[in-house]
Structure formats: structure tokens, C-alpha cells
Design a protein around this motif. Structure first.
Motif, PDB file in Angstrom:
ATOM      1  N   LEU A 129       0.827  -1.205   0.000  1.00  0.00           N
ATOM      2  CA  LEU A 129       0.000   0.000   0.000  1.00  0.00           C
ATOM      3  C   LEU A 129       0.861   1.255   0.000  1.00  0.00           C
ATOM      4  O   LEU A 129       0.510   2.264  -0.622  1.00  0.00           O
ATOM      5  CB  LEU A 129      -0.913  -0.016   1.228  1.00  0.00           C
ATOM      6  N   ASP A 149       0.691   4.413  -2.495  1.00  0.00           N
ATOM      7  CA  ASP A 149       0.533   5.766  -1.975  1.00  0.00           C
ATOM      8  C   ASP A 149       1.612   6.698  -2.503  1.00  0.00           C
ATOM      9  O   ASP A 149       1.338   7.828  -2.918  1.00  0.00           O
ATOM     10  CB  ASP A 149       0.580   5.744  -0.440  1.00  0.00           C
ATOM     11  N   SER A 196      -5.609   1.226  -4.333  1.00  0.00           N
ATOM     12  CA  SER A 196      -5.577   1.562  -2.909  1.00  0.00           C
ATOM     13  C   SER A 196      -6.839   1.084  -2.204  1.00  0.00           C
ATOM     14  O   SER A 196      -6.770   0.543  -1.091  1.00  0.00           O
ATOM     15  CB  SER A 196      -5.417   3.076  -2.746  1.00  0.00           C
ATOM     16  N   THR A 210      -6.619  -2.688  -1.859  1.00  0.00           N
ATOM     17  CA  THR A 210      -5.618  -3.082  -0.873  1.00  0.00           C
ATOM     18  C   THR A 210      -6.091  -2.777   0.550  1.00  0.00           C
ATOM     19  O   THR A 210      -5.835  -3.557   1.474  1.00  0.00           O
ATOM     20  CB  THR A 210      -4.288  -2.350  -1.147  1.00  0.00           C
ATOM     21  N   CYS A 211      -6.780  -1.661   0.722  1.00  0.00           N
ATOM     22  CA  CYS A 211      -7.335  -1.342   2.046  1.00  0.00           C
ATOM     23  C   CYS A 211      -8.357  -2.383   2.480  1.00  0.00           C
ATOM     24  O   CYS A 211      -8.426  -2.754   3.647  1.00  0.00           O
ATOM     25  CB  CYS A 211      -7.982   0.046   2.020  1.00  0.00           C
ATOM     26  N   HIS A 246      -3.505   8.717   0.918  1.00  0.00           N
ATOM     27  CA  HIS A 246      -2.187   8.305   0.440  1.00  0.00           C
ATOM     28  C   HIS A 246      -1.044   8.895   1.278  1.00  0.00           C
ATOM     29  O   HIS A 246       0.051   8.329   1.287  1.00  0.00           O
ATOM     30  CB  HIS A 246      -2.005   8.746  -1.013  1.00  0.00           C
TER      31      HIS A 246
END
Length: 280
Positions: free
Chosen positions: A18, A22, A67, A70-71, A231
């Protein structure tokens, strides 16, 4: 995070991935956006630069979607680790985490190939699919369908719903857990993951609304800051809330020195981490 004591844990592998996403995205949604805001740049004022950044903006949308995915993976990892640790070891143990990280990678490629670019508007200080946003003579409800990205909308709505459900289930289970469980390192890591994911959820909601509905500039700015925070904030969350990472960073920078003090007739010297030496 690449040190052995961190990278051996699945959650840090996901956080490291991540972090790469970012770092890649913040250059465009923060640095380029800040430059355009200060200069008041529009396509008419600087067509070449706006066009070049617009070409890269497809990558920004793809990175945002990555993102979000992945979160969600991080949220599932934290919940399984805290509630069903054996199942978590099965799912994320060994190389399984690296295999699971292929899912957001493929997600990135899909968005990179099949979504339209976004253009930054210095009139609203945010990015829009509609290049005529805020320009008189172009009605939003007429022009928007030509430029809207259904994939982006679906991603943002799914991101909010799935993250909310995942953390709601976890909170409901933890509310019934003994008080000793709520202060464990696993729960501390969960808090860090929840804060990171909350930026994504807030930005997802506002960015969907402002693409279709006339939105006050202050709300749009809040959405843009939330996107930038999703990010940029993780590094501060790690430094302030994760003692292990904070100690490792201070040691890496050479800030964490040996502390020496005199007690009675003995000198006590404390090493950078936990070792204590007694010298007569």
C-alpha cells in the motif's frame, strides 16, 4: 517495514504494498494538484501541461482503485487475525499474502486500460471526469453522462459498503470480547488499519457525489484532502501509533541514542531498544 521483524507478518506486507501505491499516487494528486491550484491553471491557460498531466491521470485513477482494493484486503487481514487467528494463518501465511496481492495488481491494470482520464479544475480544486465542470454554458446533467466513469462509481460505492461491513462486524464481535483483548497489539494494529481505511471511505463518498451533483466547493476540497490523506496520512499513523516502527525509524535516522544516567555508585546505560547494561 522490510526488516525481518516487520515483513514476516502479513499485515506489514500489505502495508508495504500500500505504501508503494501511496507514494506513486501522491505525486499527482497532491504535488501536481497543488501547483495547478496555486497557478489557477485550466486547460485554456496551459493546454500542453494539462494534457500531459491528464494522460498520467488515468494512472492516478488506477492507483486509487488499487488503494481501495488493498485497504479492503488489509481490513480483512486485521479482522481475521483478531477474530480467527488460525484461519488468518491459513489464508495469509507464507507466500499466500503475495499471491493475494496479485488481486489489487490486476485491479490496477483493469482500471488503467478501461477508465477515462480525469482533469484537475483549479476552479473547484479537485479532479473531475467532466472537463467542462464549472464552465458557464455547459449543463452538468447534460455533459456528465458523456464523461462519467461507471467503473469509478462502482469501485467507490463498493469500497464504502465493504469496508463499513467488515469493520462493523469486527466492532460487534470485539464489543463482546474481554477487556484484556481490546488492548492487545493486534487491536492496536487494527486501529491503525481502520484509520487508514477511513480516509479512503470518506474520499470515496465525496468523489462520487461531486461527479454527478452540484457540490459546494468546501465539500469538494474536503474530498480532495481526504483523497490526499488516504495516500499521505499512513506514514504519520505508523509513526505516531506504531511503537515498533517509530523505534526502528528513530534508530535508522540515528536519533535514538544511548541514554546514560548515574544511580548511586553505579552507572546505568540503556541501549537503543530494550537491553540494559550495568557497569560498576
Amino acid at each position: 517495514m522490510l526488516k525481518h521483524q516487520f515483513i514476516r507478518r502479513s499485515c506489514y506486507r500489505i502495508m508495504f504494498y500500500l505504501g508503494i501505491v501511496d507514494f506513486s499516487c501522491v505525486c499527482l494528486n497532491s504535488i501536481a494538484a497543488g501547483y495547478f491550484s496555486i497557478k489557477g491553471t485550466l486547460y485554456c491557460t496551459d493546454p500542453m501541461l494539462t494534457y500531459v498531466i491528464g494522460c498520467f491521470s488515468v494512472c492516478v485513477i488506477a492507483l486509487w482503485a488499487t488503494s481501495c482494493a488493498t485497504c479492503l484486503l488489509l481490513a480483512i487481514n486485521r479482522c481475521l487475525t483478531a477474530i480467527y487467528p488460525k484461519l488468518s494463518d491459513r489464508v495469509f501465511g507464507g507466500y499466500n499474502t503475495l499471491i493475494l496481492l496479485l488481486l489489487p495488481t490486476f485491479y490496477f491494470l483493469y482500471f488503467l486500460l478501461f477508465t477515462p482520464p480525469v482533469i484537475f479544475s483549479s476552479m473547484h480544486y479537485a479532479m473531475f471526469f467532466n472537463p467542462f465542470i464549472g464552465i458557464s454554458g455547459f449543463e452538468m446533467h447534460v455533459e456528465e453522462p458523456k464523461y462519467a466513469s461507471p467503473l469509478h462509481t462502482i469501485n467507490n460505492v463498493a469500497d464504502v459498503v465493504l469496508l463499513s461491513c467488515t469493520y462493523a462486524i469486527f466492532c460487534a464481535i470485539m464489543a463482546k470480547a474481554p477487556s484484556s483483548m481490546t488492548t492487545s497489539p493486534k487491536q492496536q494494529t487494527f486501529v491503525q488499519a481502520a484509520l487508514i481505511c477511513s480516509f479512503n471511505a470518506f474520499a470515496s463518498v465525496i468523489y462520487v457525489i461531486m461527479q454527478f451533483v452540484p457540490t459546494p466547493t468546501v465539500v469538494i476540497v474536503m474530498g480532495q484532502i481526504s483523497w490526499q490523506g488516504s495516500h499521505g496520512a499512513p506514514v504519520f499513523i505508523y509513526l505516531f501509533l506504531n511503537k515498533s516502527i517509530r523505534k526502528a525509524v528513530l534508530k535508522l535516522l540515528g536519533i535514538r541514542k544511548n541514554v546514560t544516567c548515574r544511580i548511586g555508585v553505579r552507572t546505568v546505560t540503556s541501549a537503543p531498544l530494550t537491553t540494559v547494561h550495568f557497569v560498576r
